[in-house]
Design an enzyme around this catalytic site. Structure first.
Site, PDB file in Angstrom:
ATOM      1  N   PRO A 142       0.865  -1.289   0.029  1.00  0.00           N
ATOM      2  CA  PRO A 142       0.035  -0.051  -0.056  1.00  0.00           C
ATOM      3  C   PRO A 142       0.913   1.218  -0.040  1.00  0.00           C
ATOM      4  O   PRO A 142       0.356   2.423   0.360  1.00  0.00           O
ATOM      5  CB  PRO A 142      -0.870  -0.160   1.278  1.00  0.00           C
ATOM      6  CG  PRO A 142       0.199  -0.788   2.247  1.00  0.00           C
ATOM      7  CD  PRO A 142       1.074  -1.638   1.331  1.00  0.00           C
ATOM      8  N   GLU A 143       2.162   1.332  -0.537  1.00  0.00           N
ATOM      9  CA  GLU A 143       2.857   2.362  -0.240  1.00  0.00           C
ATOM     10  C   GLU A 143       2.455   3.671  -0.862  1.00  0.00           C
ATOM     11  O   GLU A 143       2.403   4.747  -0.323  1.00  0.00           O
ATOM     12  CB  GLU A 143       4.228   2.098  -1.302  1.00  0.00           C
ATOM     13  CG  GLU A 143       5.208   1.177  -0.578  1.00  0.00           C
ATOM     14  CD  GLU A 143       5.137  -0.143  -0.725  1.00  0.00           C
ATOM     15  OE1 GLU A 143       5.785  -0.883  -0.387  1.00  0.00           O
ATOM     16  OE2 GLU A 143       4.011  -0.652  -1.056  1.00  0.00           O
ATOM     17  N   LEU A 144       1.693   3.595  -2.151  1.00  0.00           N
ATOM     18  CA  LEU A 144       1.161   4.720  -2.564  1.00  0.00           C
ATOM     19  C   LEU A 144      -0.052   5.431  -1.988  1.00  0.00           C
ATOM     20  O   LEU A 144      -0.208   6.717  -1.814  1.00  0.00           O
ATOM     21  CB  LEU A 144       0.598   4.555  -3.993  1.00  0.00           C
ATOM     22  CG  LEU A 144       1.777   4.148  -5.367  1.00  0.00           C
ATOM     23  CD1 LEU A 144       1.125   4.227  -6.694  1.00  0.00           C
ATOM     24  CD2 LEU A 144       2.983   5.113  -5.020  1.00  0.00           C
TER      25      LEU A 144
END
Length: 262
Positions: free
Chosen positions: A129-131
C-alpha cells in the site's frame, strides 16, 4: 534485532525488532549485513529462511522515524532500505520466506525478494500500500515486485494498494504456498533444504543471477540517478507536509499499524 540459527545447514533468520518488525535504519542495515555474511559461497549455510517474530513478518517502514527524522533521516534510510532488499534479492543461495503474519509494504517486498514464499494461514495479510501512504517506491522495490509478479500483476498490486488475506495472496501470486501456522517454519526449512539438495550450489547461484540479470541491469541504471533523487525528495516532502502523519492517524483510528511504508 535479528536472530540467526542454523538448522541442518539452513540459516534461519528471524526479524525480532519491536512489536511488528518495522523497517528502520538500524534493522535495514542489520538485514543487509546478515544476508551478505550468509552469502559466502564456502560458508556453513547452504540455504536461508527469513521469518518474523510475534504477529508480523514485517509491517513495513517505521513511518514515525521518517516523520521525526525528516530529510536527514530519509537520506540515510532509503539507501539502507534498498540495500536490505537487494541483499535478499541477490543472495546466491536458496532463500525462502516464512511469512508468519502481516507482511505489509516493505515487508511484502522483503518476502517477494526471496525465491519461494510460504505464508501462514490465519489472520495475517500481505500487500503493497505504499502509494496510499503518499510515498513512491524506491527502484529496488519496484524491480523486485515486477520480478516476483510480472509487470501486469505488479502494476495492479502497486496501484491497487490492497492488503490480502492468505488465500487471496496465493491466488494473486504474492505467495507460493500456505501452511498451518504451527507447521510454517518446518515447511519453509524443508523447501529451502530441498532446493539446496536438488541443485548444485554453483549452478543455482549462476541461474539465479541469470534470472535477475535484467532487473539488476535496470537498477544499475538508476543508482544515484535523477529518479532516485526525486524519490528521496518526495519522501522528504511527504514527511514534512503531513501526508504520512495523516496516513498514520487514519491507520490508528481504524485499529491498524503505523508501520506500513515501502
Amino acid at each position: 534485532m535479528i536472530e540467526v540459527d542454523v538448522v541442518d545447514g539452513i540459516g534461519v533468520v528471524r526479524l525480532a525488532h519491536g512489536k511488528v518488525n518495522a523497517l528502520d535504519l538500524e534493522l535495514c542495515r542489520a538485514i543487509e549485513r546478515t544476508m551478505r555474511d550468509l552469502d559466502e559461497p564456502e560458508g556453513p549455510v547452504r540455504a536461508v529462511v527469513v521469518t518474523g517474530t510475534g504477529r508480523a513478518f514485517s509491517a513495513g517502514v517505521d513511518l514515525k522515524r521518517v516523520v521525526d527524522g525528516g530529510a536527514a533521516y530519509v537520506a540515510e534510510f532509503l539507501p539502507a532500505l534498498s540495500g536490505a532488499f537487494r541483499a535478499v534479492f541477490d543472495l546466491g543461495k536458496p532463500v525462502v520466506a516464512a511469512v508468519n503474519g502481516h507482511a505489509i509494504a516493505g515487508g511484502c517486498v522483503l518476502a517477494a525478494a526471496c525465491d519461494h514464499v510460504v505464508m501462514a494461514s490465519g489472520a495475517g495479510t500481505i500487500g503493497v500500500p505504499e502509494l496510499r501512504v503518499g510515498v513512491p517506491f524506491p527502484a529496488a522495490a519496484l524491480e523486485i515486485m515486477r520480478f516476483a509478479l510480472g509487470p501486469v500483476a505488479a502494476r495492479r498490486a502497486i496501484f491497487g494498494g490492497a492488503n490480502h488475506e492468505p488465500a487471496a495472496a496465493l491466488e494473486l501470486g504474492l505467495v507460493d504456498e500456505l501452511a498451518e501456522p504451527d507447521a510454517l517454519l518446518e515447511r519453509a526449512v524443508a523447501v529451502a533444504g530441498g532446493l539446496a539438495a536438488a541443485i548444485p550450489a554453483d549452478a543455482f547461484r549462476h541461474t539465479k543471477a541469470q534470472l535477475r540479470q535484467e532487473a539488476n541491469e535496470r537498477l544499475a541504471g538508476v543508482t544515484e540517478s535523477a529518479t532516485e533523487a526525486a524519490t528521496e525528495e518526495l519522501w522528504t516532502r511527504a514527511a514534512a507536509d503531513g501526508r504520512i502523519r495523516a496516513f498514520m492517524d487514519r491507520t490508528v483510528r481504524s485499529g491498524g499499524r503505523t508501520a506500513s511504508g515501502p
